[in-house]
Design a protein around this motif. Structure first.
Motif, PDB file in Angstrom:
ATOM      1  N   THR A   1      -3.501   1.419  -6.482  1.00 31.98           N
ATOM      2  CA  THR A   1      -3.446   2.848  -6.235  1.00 31.98           C
ATOM      3  C   THR A   1      -4.372   3.251  -5.095  1.00 31.98           C
ATOM      4  OG1 THR A   1      -3.728   5.054  -7.171  1.00 31.98           O
ATOM      5  CG2 THR A   1      -5.148   3.309  -8.060  1.00 31.98           C
ATOM      6  N   SER A   2      -3.852   4.100  -4.219  1.00 36.00           N
ATOM      7  CA  SER A   2      -4.619   4.549  -3.057  1.00 36.00           C
ATOM      8  C   SER A   2      -5.579   5.682  -3.399  1.00 36.00           C
ATOM      9  CB  SER A   2      -3.656   5.013  -1.953  1.00 36.00           C
ATOM     10  OG  SER A   2      -2.903   3.923  -1.464  1.00 36.00           O
ATOM     11  N   ARG A   3      -5.597   6.111  -4.647  1.00 39.47           N
ATOM     12  CA  ARG A   3      -6.479   7.205  -5.035  1.00 39.47           C
ATOM     13  C   ARG A   3      -7.939   6.894  -4.739  1.00 39.47           C
ATOM     14  NH1 ARG A   3      -2.206   7.148  -8.564  1.00 39.47           N
ATOM     15  NH2 ARG A   3      -1.450   9.146  -9.397  1.00 39.47           N
TER      16      ARG A   3
ATOM     17  N   THR B   1     -14.996   5.909  -5.061  1.00 49.71           N
ATOM     18  CA  THR B   1     -14.033   5.026  -4.415  1.00 49.71           C
ATOM     19  C   THR B   1     -14.216   3.607  -4.943  1.00 49.71           C
ATOM     20  OG1 THR B   1     -15.530   4.444  -2.608  1.00 49.71           O
ATOM     21  CG2 THR B   1     -14.179   6.440  -2.324  1.00 49.71           C
TER      22      THR B   1
ATOM     23  N   GLU C   1       0.167   1.353  -8.154  1.00 54.11           N
ATOM     24  CA  GLU C   1       0.393   2.743  -7.769  1.00 54.11           C
ATOM     25  C   GLU C   1       1.339   3.446  -8.734  1.00 54.11           C
ATOM     26  OE1 GLU C   1      -0.938   5.459  -6.674  1.00 54.11           O
ATOM     27  OE2 GLU C   1      -1.233   4.512  -4.710  1.00 54.11           O
TER      28      GLU C   1
ATOM     29  N   PRO D   1     -10.226   5.434 -12.352  1.00 62.37           N
ATOM     30  CA  PRO D   1     -10.394   6.757 -11.733  1.00 62.37           C
ATOM     31  C   PRO D   1     -11.332   7.687 -12.485  1.00 62.37           C
ATOM     32  CG  PRO D   1      -8.078   6.122 -11.779  1.00 62.37           C
ATOM     33  CD  PRO D   1      -8.817   5.139 -12.631  1.00 62.37           C
TER      34      PRO D   1
ATOM     35  N   SER E   1      -8.234   1.574  -0.102  1.00 61.84           N
ATOM     36  CA  SER E   1      -7.205   0.660   0.395  1.00 61.84           C
ATOM     37  C   SER E   1      -7.146  -0.608  -0.451  1.00 61.84           C
ATOM     38  CB  SER E   1      -7.529   0.281   1.842  1.00 61.84           C
ATOM     39  OG  SER E   1      -8.673  -0.560   1.871  1.00 61.84           O
TER      40      SER E   1
ATOM     41  N   GLN F   1       0.862  -1.172   0.000  1.00 60.07           N
ATOM     42  CA  GLN F   1       0.000   0.000   0.000  1.00 60.07           C
ATOM     43  C   GLN F   1       0.897   1.221   0.000  1.00 60.07           C
ATOM     44  OE1 GLN F   1      -2.992   0.144   3.079  1.00 60.07           O
ATOM     45  NE2 GLN F   1      -3.762   2.145   2.464  1.00 60.07           N
TER      46      GLN F   1
ATOM     47  N   GLU G   1       0.975   5.777   0.052  1.00 59.37           N
ATOM     48  CA  GLU G   1       0.229   6.998   0.322  1.00 59.37           C
ATOM     49  C   GLU G   1      -0.460   7.479  -0.954  1.00 59.37           C
ATOM     50  OE1 GLU G   1       1.606  10.153   3.459  1.00 59.37           O
ATOM     51  OE2 GLU G   1       3.324   9.604   2.224  1.00 59.37           O
ATOM     52  N   VAL G   2      -1.509   8.277  -0.769  1.00 59.51           N
ATOM     53  CA  VAL G   2      -2.188   8.863  -1.916  1.00 59.51           C
ATOM     54  C   VAL G   2      -1.244   9.862  -2.580  1.00 59.51           C
ATOM     55  CG1 VAL G   2      -4.172  10.200  -2.699  1.00 59.51           C
ATOM     56  CG2 VAL G   2      -4.432   8.566  -0.814  1.00 59.51           C
TER      57      VAL G   2
END
Length: 783
Positions: A356-358, A311, A338, A304, A361, A259, A261-262
């Motif tokens: 991707t954390s966009r 989400t 990511e 996205p 999780s 994982q 960070e965004v």
């Protein structure tokens, strides 16, 4: 345990603030200037019952504190000596450190620079904890912790052996950050591969991003570094500080992070999965039938931007319903690994093991895949092992030297994208990528891996001119290392993950992309082992044909028939992908000539031809309702075109209804998919009617049941058009007509069965007279 602050901005109630610890350090230096203990020197006198420990050699001390020591556990922690148990701990900015063990509470001597030591009056090393006091605003803060340097390595010998061999097929279980219980204590094991490093430290929000107190140990020739940090758990942020061979340092995200960070933040995140899968039925049966003998109709999308702002969990509520209504069997996600720059659409990956954390999780992503499976929809994901970006916090020269990239700069630099190519000849790099493919299939239940840019991997001279590349050992231009990697990846995925399909985006005539790896072809290479290959030739030729005005199409007629010359050389997917509707190429409907009615008619006729042609289908989002604008990752599909308040809504909804019915009829008729890779499943009826702009062919299922597909790419109705048909079938009925009024067409349909006549045509004794609508495709089957 090491306390973690409740947030990145708030100090922990049991740890000092960064300002307080810095102030404590300044006070220590002030006292030194006034004649007290100098930083780096031993404080006078040990606590009662604690003897003086030997001093560290200056070079060991310097290497330890600078982060350049390969074995900090040899200097820190407890070890039995002649006069007792020598204990040395490293706690930067601490005022005091007291050892707590059964029957013992002893204060250690301050040696400066965060080092504390003493000799305990004991014969064996105790099970001890540390009581650490820090200076803080308003007084002192005290925290009780475990010492990371009292633990044995948390990574086993078998893991190290497999890593050294480049054969660890579950590499994600060995490397990265793993919350665990080790020797009865909860914490996180950090491991990283950095063979060229002089030293490695782990740092994170649990240490105020100061790695001085957490140097890692080298585990030998494998190049793996390890440290178990008690008290650190899921949700904590971390990176690695690596001392390069030249003594400089770099701070890096974890290549094995599960994982991140965004973006644009770049730290890795400790994570563990708690998702409970509910797709048992899907997983048990997805491999019942070989994929090349099964219906496969793929809806490609960019997560996205499909519905911007949703989400993973919100997508799980909407996407399965939408795709199921349209009848697609699978979705294909553009890369979900990511990536720092959203404008790359995910094709420049920095976190190969992290969704991707966009949008949430890793467990949120699992929830989306689970929801699609429970709706009966398979999940394919784009995978990008061809290259990676040069960001200085990611993989490029990870430990100070080329590691993941090829050591030859000419081989490492990708000429098209400003990125770096992987060194496929290095066993550890190959292991990193092979295990990554397995990881997505096993840990996220992915059903298909579509490998991006395979051609750029296979050829040493890809996008390179004379003098910019060197031949292989046989004098050829083939990248033998990449060939071996792709073969290993495919063989491993198929062995470990029943029912998964691998798909190559390969744009050349490389022989044997979908041939088994053990079958050697005419070029002397074994097959690459993919299950399917994108048919880029069909895509290019067919789009070229329909882009011409109908009056000119007769001069390009064989661009539509040429694909059948090689249709059975590989197992093909027919792709109308995102690449065809961006960068000035225009959307599918906008490629078509004529006015708005003719554009939509051409669009519908083309889809009908595509769905009937041998091969599986792939359509990019927005093309299912004839979006006129090119796709942009900034806003996604133009959903407003389907709003009932929009004047031309019916035009777009009609095309979407056609796609739904194409998929429904396709799934119901095995003739359209069961023999996609069998030449006996196809026969031309009329392939030379260039002046008429007509194409007609038969598809057969394994039982011999046919389907007749006829496309008229001219803008005129052709009445009583005679077509030869198999003599054993007396009457034929339309099962799909792209000119139906429901789809926005002119309504030139034939609802009544057409009787075969004993009039010879196209080399067959029986024939039909059919009415061909303008710019339309018609499917007929025996009544």
């Amino acid at each position: 345990m090491t306390a973690r602050p409740p947030s990145r901005k708030s100090p922990s109630p049991t740890e000092p603030t960064a300002a307080a610890t810095a102030r404590s350090a300044r006070e220590a230096k002030t006292k030194a200037r006034k004649g007290n203990t100098a930083p780096g020197a031993r404080a006078s006198g040990a606590s009662r019952g604690v003897g003086a420990a030997r001093e560290l050699a200056p070079e060991d001390r310097e290497r330890l504190l600078s982060g350049g020591h390969h074995d900090p556990h040899a200097l820190l922690g407890a070890r039995v000596g002649r006069s007792g148990v020598e204990l040395r701990v490293l706690r930067p900015y601490a005022k005091t450190v007291t050892v707590i063990a059964k029957g013992l509470r002893a204060k250690l001597s301050a040696d400066g620079d965060g080092l504390f030591s003493g000799v305990l009056p004991m014969r064996t090393a105790p099970d001890y904890r540390l009581l650490v006091t820090y200076a803080a605003e308003g007084g002192e803060q005290e925290v009780e912790v475990h010492d990371p340097y009292r633990f044995l390595p948390a990574l086993g010998d078998l893991d190290l052996h497999l890593i050294g061999e480049g054969r660890h097929e579950e590499l994600w279980r060995a490397l990265g950050a793993h919350p665990m219980v080790h020797e009865g204590v909860s914490g996180t094991r950090f491991t990283v591969w950095a063979p060229n490093a002089r030293g490695v430290q782990v740092l994170g929000d649990f240490s105020y991003w100061d790695g001085t107190g957490h140097p890692m140990r080298s585990l030998g020739a494998t190049g793996v570094w390890e440290l178990f940090v008690p008290g650190v758990g899921a949700g904590a942020l971390y990176k690695f500080r690596i001392m390069r061979p030249d003594g400089s340092s770099t701070v890096r995200a974890d290549p094995m992070a599960r994982q991140a960070e965004v973006p644009p933040a770049t730290a890795s995140v400790i994570t563990e999965s708690h998702h409970v899968w509910r797709d048992e039925e899907w997983m048990a049966h997805r491999g019942d039938r070989p994929v090349h003998e099964s219906p496969l109709s793929v809806y490609e999308l960019h997560l996205p931007s499909w519905r911007a702002g949703l989400t993973y969990r919100q997508l799980a509520d909407q996407l399965p319903r939408y795709v199921k209504d349209l009848g697609f069997t699978h979705v294909e996600f553009m890369p979900v690994s990511e990536h720092p720059f959203g404008g790359s659409w995910g094709y420049q990956v920095t976190g190969f093991y992290a969704p991707t954390s966009r949008m949430g999780s890793p467990d949120d992503f699992r929830h989306l895949v689970d929801a699609l499976h429970r709706a009966g929809i398979g999940v394919i994901m784009d995978w990008v092992p061809a290259h990676f970006p040069r960001d200085d916090w990611a993989l490029a020269e990870f430990d100070g030297r080329p590691l993941y990239e090829h050591p030859d700069p000419a081989r490492a630099a990708h000429p098209d994208w400003g990125t770096l190519e992987f060194d496929y000849g290095r066993k550890e790099v190959r292991n990193f990528l092979v295990a990554n493919a397995v990881y997505w299939c096993e840990q996220f239940h992915i059903d298909g891996i579509r490998v991006d840019a395979v051609a750029s991997m296979l050829y040493l001279d890809y996008s390179r001119g004379p003098g910019q590349w060197s031949p292989n050992e046989h004098g050829g231009r083939e990248n033998l290392d990449a060939v071996a990697f792709l073969q290993e990846m495919n063989a491993t995925v198929y062995r470990r993950c029943p029912g998964v399909v691998t798909i190559a985006e390969e744009s050349t005539a490389w022989d044997g992309v979908t041939r088994a790896t053990h079958h050697v072809g005419p070029g002397g290479f074994g097959g690459l082992g993919f299950g399917l290959k994108w048919n880029m030739g069909w895509m290019h030729d067919s789009l070229g044909y329909v882009g011409h005005e109908p009056v000119h199409r007769k001069f390009h007629h064989h661009e539509m028939t040429f694909s059948m010359v090689y249709a059975y050389s590989e197992n093909y997917v027919l792709p109308i992908s995102h690449d065809e509707v961006v960068h000035g190429k225009r959307s599918l409907v906008s490629k078509m000539p004529g006015d708005w009615w003719q554009q939509r008619a051409n669009h519908r006729a083309y889809l009908g031809f595509m769905w009937a042609h041998p091969g599986k289908q792939l359509l990019f989002m927005g093309q299912e309702f004839a979006q006129g604008a090119e796709w942009s990752e900034g806003h996604g599909p133009d959903w407003w075109l389907l709003d009932p308040s929009y004047a031309a809504e019916a035009d777009h909804r009609g095309v979407r209804l056609l796609v739904r019915d194409l998929n429904a009829v396709y799934a119901a008729l095995p003739a359209l998919w069961e023999r996609d890779t069998d030449p006996g499943g196809f026969a031309w009826v009329e392939g030379n009617a260039a002046d008429d702009n007509v194409f007609a062919f038969l598809r057969y299922d394994t039982a011999g049941e046919p389907l007749l597909a006829v496309s008229n790419f001219s803008p005129v109705v052709r009445h009583d058009y005679r077509l030869g048909v198999p003599e054993e079938f007396a009457a034929w009925v339309e099962v799909l007509n792209t000119d139906a009024a429901l789809y926005g067409g002119g309504g030139v349909v034939s609802p009544d069965p057409r009787k075969a006549q004993p009039i010879g045509a196209h080399g067959r004794p029986m024939s039909l007279e059919v009415t061909l609508p303008p710019l339309a495709t018609v499917w007929l089957r025996p009544e």
